[in-house]
Design a protein around this motif. Structure first.
Motif, PDB file in Angstrom:
ATOM      1  N   UNK A 139       0.820  -1.213   0.000  1.00 41.88           N
ATOM      2  CA  UNK A 139       0.000   0.000   0.000  1.00 41.88           C
ATOM      3  C   UNK A 139       0.853   1.262   0.000  1.00 41.88           C
ATOM      4  N   UNK A 140       1.815   1.322   0.904  1.00 43.70           N
ATOM      5  CA  UNK A 140       2.690   2.485   1.021  1.00 43.70           C
ATOM      6  C   UNK A 140       4.092   2.184   0.486  1.00 43.70           C
ATOM      7  N   UNK A 141       4.511   0.914   0.648  1.00 43.14           N
ATOM      8  CA  UNK A 141       5.872   0.518   0.299  1.00 43.14           C
ATOM      9  C   UNK A 141       5.880  -0.615  -0.719  1.00 43.14           C
ATOM     10  N   UNK A 142       6.935  -0.677  -1.501  1.00 39.29           N
ATOM     11  CA  UNK A 142       7.137  -1.786  -2.420  1.00 39.29           C
ATOM     12  C   UNK A 142       8.354  -2.598  -1.965  1.00 39.29           C
ATOM     13  N   UNK A 143       8.374  -3.861  -2.377  1.00 36.30           N
ATOM     14  CA  UNK A 143       9.410  -4.798  -1.949  1.00 36.30           C
ATOM     15  C   UNK A 143      10.184  -5.331  -3.147  1.00 36.30           C
ATOM     16  N   UNK A 144      11.486  -5.408  -2.976  1.00 35.78           N
ATOM     17  CA  UNK A 144      12.380  -6.039  -3.952  1.00 35.78           C
ATOM     18  C   UNK A 144      13.345  -6.907  -3.149  1.00 35.78           C
TER      19      UNK A 144
END
Length: 320
Positions: A139-144
């Protein structure tokens, strides 16, 4: 912009993944975190993968190993203490895959290793893969996140992983081990421990600031982290309906491989249920294809979104 470093001191894959999920769900805005972690004797499968197609499950568990399902797409990988895993959790405004990968590449340059971004999600050195990467949107953050192979036990990797022969043929190799490289083959002194400080230095260099180091023990005592750990280690999440999965359609496309199990009401020519296994990086498209096909007539192709190649290919496979 706030920079954070987290280094796990545990080797349990469910605990490590729970911290990653907690950060993705709860990290404050305008923040980028680099999280370093290791798993012991673990096969990690993609969110949409069938564990029994990717891994010798019984052998792995009988020998004290772990099976873990990621929240991201992509293929199965083997983790041991000879490699190190990284996660970048970033505010959507700061999320930049090339910049994040440059942290890894710059750190390895300190050991004289020149690397390249290759394929759909790989880092390579001297033409062989040492890091696969996967991605998820929050929602607020993306993950890699991804793995850096440094001194992984190739014999154990082959012992536990089941690799699709079509995938090997596509890559022109005979085994999964021949596709990958341990970086310690090129730099014998490199280890999964002494790479940590170069990674931290590179992270601060690339992002131009000093990072705060967060205490891992404090994080794992947060109740939400423990709740996530319980959920992702449950038998239902790991195996679910896959124990009854029977492949009726199978193919490999440029975007990844796919296996489809269909339950059809022959009398009424209706697809009653559908389950799709795939190493596709785009988990949302797999879910969309399942929703689109369930309840459809087997005689009439459902209306397709023309811009979604993955959904189109899956539907064509079902009706082909």
């Amino acid at each position: 912009m706030k920079l954070q470093i987290i280094i796990s001191n545990q080797y349990n894959p469910f605990l490590n993944r729970a911290v990653e999920q907690y950060l993705t769900d709860n990290q404050e805005e305008d923040t980028v975190t680099m999280y370093l972690w290791k798993n012991q004797q673990t096969v990690v499968i993609g969110y949409n993968q069938n564990p029994y197609s990717e891994c010798n499950v019984k052998l792995l568990l009988d020998e004290g190993g772990y099976l873990m399902r990621r929240g991201t797409g992509g293929g199965a990988v083997y983790h041991d203490l000879g490699n190190i895993n990284f996660s970048f959790v970033a505010d959507k405004k700061l999320y930049d895959v090339k910049k994040q990968l440059s942290v890894i590449q710059d750190a390895l340059l300190s050991y004289g290793l020149k690397t390249e971004i290759s394929g759909r999600n790989d880092l390579t050195c001297e033409g062989r893969k040492f890091s696969g990467n996967a991605f998820a949107k929050g929602k607020q953050n993306d993950l890699h996140h991804g793995t850096i192979l440094i001194k992984t036990d190739g014999a154990m990797m082959q012992r536990y992983l089941i690799v699709d022969k079509a995938k090997l043929m596509k890559n022109g190799v005979k085994s999964v081990v021949s596709r990958v490289i341990n970086l310690s083959e090129l730099v014998p002194e490199l280890t999964s421990e002494n790479i940590k400080q170069p990674l931290i230095a590179s992270f601060e260099k690339v992002y131009g600031g000093k990072a705060e180091v967060l205490d891992f023990d404090t994080l794992i005592n947060i109740s939400e982290v423990q709740t996530i750990k319980s959920a992702i280690s449950s038998r239902d999440f790991l195996f679910g309906r896959w124990e009854q999965f029977k492949t009726t359609k199978k193919a490999r496309f440029p975007w990844g491989g796919v296996e489809i199990a269909l339950e059809i009401d022959e009398a009424n020519a209706i697809i009653m249920d559908v389950q799709i296994a795939s190493d596709c990086l785009d988990t949302e498209s797999i879910a969309e294809a399942e929703r689109l096909l369930k309840g459809c007539s087997t005689k009439h192709v459902p209306v397709l979104r023309e811009d979604n190649e993955i959904v189109r290919d899956i539907v064509c496979l079902v009706y082909g």
